[in-house]
Design a protein around this motif. Structure first.
Motif, short mmCIF file in Angstrom:
data_model
loop_
_atom_site.label_atom_id
_atom_site.label_comp_id
_atom_site.label_asym_id
_atom_site.label_seq_id
_atom_site.Cartn_x
_atom_site.Cartn_y
_atom_site.Cartn_z
N GLU A 140 0.83 -1.20 0.00
CA GLU A 140 0.00 0.00 0.00
C GLU A 140 0.86 1.26 0.00
O GLU A 140 0.56 2.24 -0.70
CB GLU A 140 -0.94 0.01 1.21
N ARG A 141 1.95 1.22 0.74
CA ARG A 141 2.83 2.40 0.82
C ARG A 141 3.56 2.63 -0.50
O ARG A 141 3.71 3.77 -0.95
CB ARG A 141 3.80 2.24 1.98
N VAL A 142 4.02 1.54 -1.13
CA VAL A 142 4.69 1.69 -2.42
C VAL A 142 3.70 2.12 -3.49
O VAL A 142 3.99 2.98 -4.34
CB VAL A 142 5.39 0.37 -2.83
N TYR A 143 2.52 1.53 -3.46
CA TYR A 143 1.48 1.86 -4.44
C TYR A 143 1.12 3.35 -4.36
O TYR A 143 0.90 4.00 -5.39
CB TYR A 143 0.25 1.00 -4.16
N ASP A 144 1.10 3.88 -3.16
CA ASP A 144 0.73 5.29 -2.96
C ASP A 144 1.76 6.25 -3.57
O ASP A 144 1.39 7.34 -4.03
CB ASP A 144 0.56 5.60 -1.47
N VAL A 145 3.04 5.87 -3.55
CA VAL A 145 4.07 6.79 -4.06
C VAL A 145 4.41 6.52 -5.52
O VAL A 145 5.12 7.31 -6.15
CB VAL A 145 5.36 6.72 -3.21
N ALA A 146 3.91 5.42 -6.08
CA ALA A 146 4.19 5.10 -7.49
C ALA A 146 3.31 5.94 -8.41
O ALA A 146 2.26 6.45 -8.01
CB ALA A 146 3.97 3.61 -7.73
N ARG A 147 3.74 6.05 -9.66
CA ARG A 147 3.02 6.86 -10.64
C ARG A 147 2.33 5.97 -11.65
O ARG A 147 2.85 4.92 -12.03
CB ARG A 147 4.01 7.79 -11.36
N ASP A 148 1.15 6.40 -12.10
CA ASP A 148 0.45 5.68 -13.15
C ASP A 148 1.37 5.52 -14.36
O ASP A 148 2.12 6.44 -14.70
CB ASP A 148 -0.80 6.47 -13.53
N ILE A 149 1.31 4.37 -15.01
CA ILE A 149 2.25 4.10 -16.08
C ILE A 149 2.13 5.09 -17.23
O ILE A 149 3.14 5.47 -17.83
CB ILE A 149 2.11 2.64 -16.58
N GLU A 150 0.93 5.55 -17.53
CA GLU A 150 0.78 6.54 -18.60
C GLU A 150 1.45 7.85 -18.24
O GLU A 150 2.10 8.49 -19.06
CB GLU A 150 -0.70 6.77 -18.91
#
Length: 279
Positions: A265-275
């Motif tokens: 959840e923490r990594v998902y929150d700081v990651a950017r949408d691939i587009e």
């Protein structure tokens, strides 16, 4: 004791039966070794039954339920689970040897409600094109041509099983490390463009989210992992699947699963949408 409901798939039935036995054993304060000894077989066999990685023979189930004094509707339900679990794996296996842990993961993945994937170095297997698979296998240089073809065939079959389900498939949330995208630039342009196109097409689906993490993040020391969330009511907790060099394992105890759920959840929150990342 037992949650009644629609008939689960074989892998889920084996896990439900195994978890019921584990709860019965824990409620009586008995060790796996003690119960196994009373049944006349190894602690490893009982462990496999409780983990859902082994189908249970009828006589073994009868003796286990007798040992725990299970009767009535609970007895009937657990014996029904045993029978369903004996039907075998829900996924087609090729000649490639897949450990029991891997087969259980594939079965659970095929019927999951949600799948969370963290992979820092590769495009995850669910999203790979055949050409990308070939490139990765060539870089690893660890499989024969025949084995490589079987692995690719199985992976394509797995993609179809999970992503093209009649119900639209599970919710899939994926975080890919920026290195996986960076490495694509080193592949032939046709392979690179095909793989990027597949990622974009899949990310456009309403039930698929693909993000790229390109900064320091909580999962840097965790290694790749997959969290499989089962259909509501199937059994207690999600499963974390870990796959390393020559080693495959899964975690199901809540205190073992919780850190991975938190990290994702923490990594998902700081990651950017691939587009956004690719634009």
């Amino acid at each position: 004791m037992v949650v009644q409901g629609n008939a689960p798939k074989p892998a889920l039935a084996r896990r439900q039966f195994g978890q019921a036995i584990q709860r019965l054993r824990n409620a009586r304060g008995l060790s796996g070794r003690a119960v196994a000894a009373a049944q006349g077989y190894s602690a490893q066999k009982l462990g496999d039954i409780e983990a859902g990685t082994r189908a249970v023979k009828q006589n073994d189930a009868i003796e286990l339920l007798r040992f725990f004094h299970v009767t009535g509707d609970d007895y009937s339900h657990l014996m029904s689970l045993r029978l369903l679990g004996e039907q075998g794996s829900d996924v087609t296996e090729s000649n490639v040897s897949i450990p029991r842990e891997g087969r259980l993961f594939l079965d659970l993945e095929a019927h999951a409600e949600r799948i969370d994937v963290f992979e820092s170095e590769y495009v995850p297997g669910l999203f790979q094109t055949v050409a990308y698979m070939e490139a990765v296998q060539a870089a690893e240089d660890a499989t024969s041509p025949d084995t490589g073809r079987e692995i690719r065939r199985d992976r394509v079959g797995r993609q179809t099983t999970v992503l093209e389900r009649a119900d639209g498939g599970p919710t899939v949330r994926t975080v890919i490390g920026f290195a996986a995208i960076h490495y694509l630039a080193q592949l032939p342009s046709v392979t690179r463009d095909e793989q990027l196109s597949r990622l974009r097409v899949l990310a456009a689906r309403p039930n698929v989210s693909i993000r790229v993490v390109d900064r320091l993040h909580p999962g840097m020391m965790s290694g790749p992992f997959t969290i499989v969330v089962p259909p509501s009511g199937e059994f207690d907790v999600p499963v974390v699947y870990l796959e390393g060099l020559g080693d495959r394992s899964y975690l199901e105890k809540p205190d073992a699963v919780a850190p991975y759920r938190d990290i994702f959840e923490r990594v998902y929150d700081v990651a950017r949408d691939i587009e956004e990342y690719l634009s």
